[in-house]
Design a protein around this motif. Structure first.
Motif, PDB file in Angstrom:
ATOM      1  N   ILE A  22       0.929  -1.265  -0.035  1.00 59.51           N
ATOM      2  CA  ILE A  22      -0.032   0.012   0.059  1.00 59.51           C
ATOM      3  C   ILE A  22       0.978   1.339  -0.287  1.00 59.51           C
ATOM      4  N   HIS A  23       0.683   2.148  -0.739  1.00 63.39           N
ATOM      5  CA  HIS A  23       1.261   3.344  -0.943  1.00 63.39           C
ATOM      6  C   HIS A  23       0.152   4.581  -0.753  1.00 63.39           C
ATOM      7  N   ARG A  41      -6.267   3.787  -3.493  1.00 67.25           N
ATOM      8  CA  ARG A  41      -7.608   3.558  -3.165  1.00 67.25           C
ATOM      9  C   ARG A  41      -7.721   2.382  -2.141  1.00 67.25           C
ATOM     10  N   VAL A  42      -8.353   2.308  -1.195  1.00 70.65           N
ATOM     11  CA  VAL A  42      -8.468   1.163  -0.253  1.00 70.65           C
ATOM     12  C   VAL A  42      -9.923   0.933   0.317  1.00 70.65           C
ATOM     13  N   LYS A  92      -8.711  -5.186   8.476  1.00 78.03           N
ATOM     14  CA  LYS A  92      -8.532  -5.602   7.017  1.00 78.03           C
ATOM     15  C   LYS A  92      -8.458  -4.414   6.395  1.00 78.03           C
ATOM     16  N   LEU A  93      -7.539  -4.476   5.276  1.00 75.37           N
ATOM     17  CA  LEU A  93      -6.910  -3.610   4.430  1.00 75.37           C
ATOM     18  C   LEU A  93      -6.848  -4.196   3.149  1.00 75.37           C
ATOM     19  N   ASP A  94      -7.640  -3.737   2.037  1.00 79.86           N
ATOM     20  CA  ASP A  94      -7.357  -4.202   0.740  1.00 79.86           C
ATOM     21  C   ASP A  94      -7.153  -3.191  -0.396  1.00 79.86           C
ATOM     22  N   ARG A  95      -6.227  -3.083  -1.158  1.00 83.26           N
ATOM     23  CA  ARG A  95      -6.081  -1.882  -2.127  1.00 83.26           C
ATOM     24  C   ARG A  95      -6.937  -2.384  -3.498  1.00 83.26           C
ATOM     25  N   GLN A  96      -7.808  -1.370  -3.681  1.00 84.48           N
ATOM     26  CA  GLN A  96      -8.620  -1.446  -4.896  1.00 84.48           C
ATOM     27  C   GLN A  96      -7.634  -1.356  -6.382  1.00 84.48           C
ATOM     28  N   LYS A  97      -8.118  -2.109  -7.172  1.00 85.91           N
ATOM     29  CA  LYS A  97      -7.289  -2.009  -8.676  1.00 85.91           C
ATOM     30  C   LYS A  97      -7.871  -0.892  -9.490  1.00 85.91           C
TER      31      LYS A  97
END
Length: 99
Positions: A73-74, A78-79, A94-99
């Protein structure tokens, strides 16, 4: 009187189940900063929908459960994230990076 008590209990049950579902549902935001030394991440929430979607709030700082969560993550990403509030500290669970 008894019917009113049953109705109020039903309303309370629905309200509790909705708040649990909202807590489990991910919130969308944009990463504004990561402090790996302190184990914190700053995220600015992004509103969904059309009314007020262009308005954005201030960035909130959250504690990271594990530094491995933010490895890819940078700032500017957007997450989707979920949080828990333990002991007055907001923590990312919980942390997910959106593509």
């Amino acid at each position: 009187m008894r019917a009113a008590t049953i109705a109020l209990a039903g309303i309370a049950a629905v309200a509790i189940s909705m708040s649990v579902a909202a807590a489990e549902q991910g919130t969308t935001g944009m990463v504004t900063g990561i402090n790996r030394l302190n184990g914190t991440i700053s995220i600015q929430r992004i509103q969904t929908g059309t009314v007020g979607a262009n308005t954005s709030g201030t960035a909130e700082e959250f504690k990271i459960k594990d530094n491995a969560m933010v490895e890819d993550i940078h700032a500017g990403d957007r997450v989707t994230f979920s949080t828990s509030d333990g002991g007055g500290t907001k923590m990312i669970t919980k942390l997910d990076r959106q593509k």
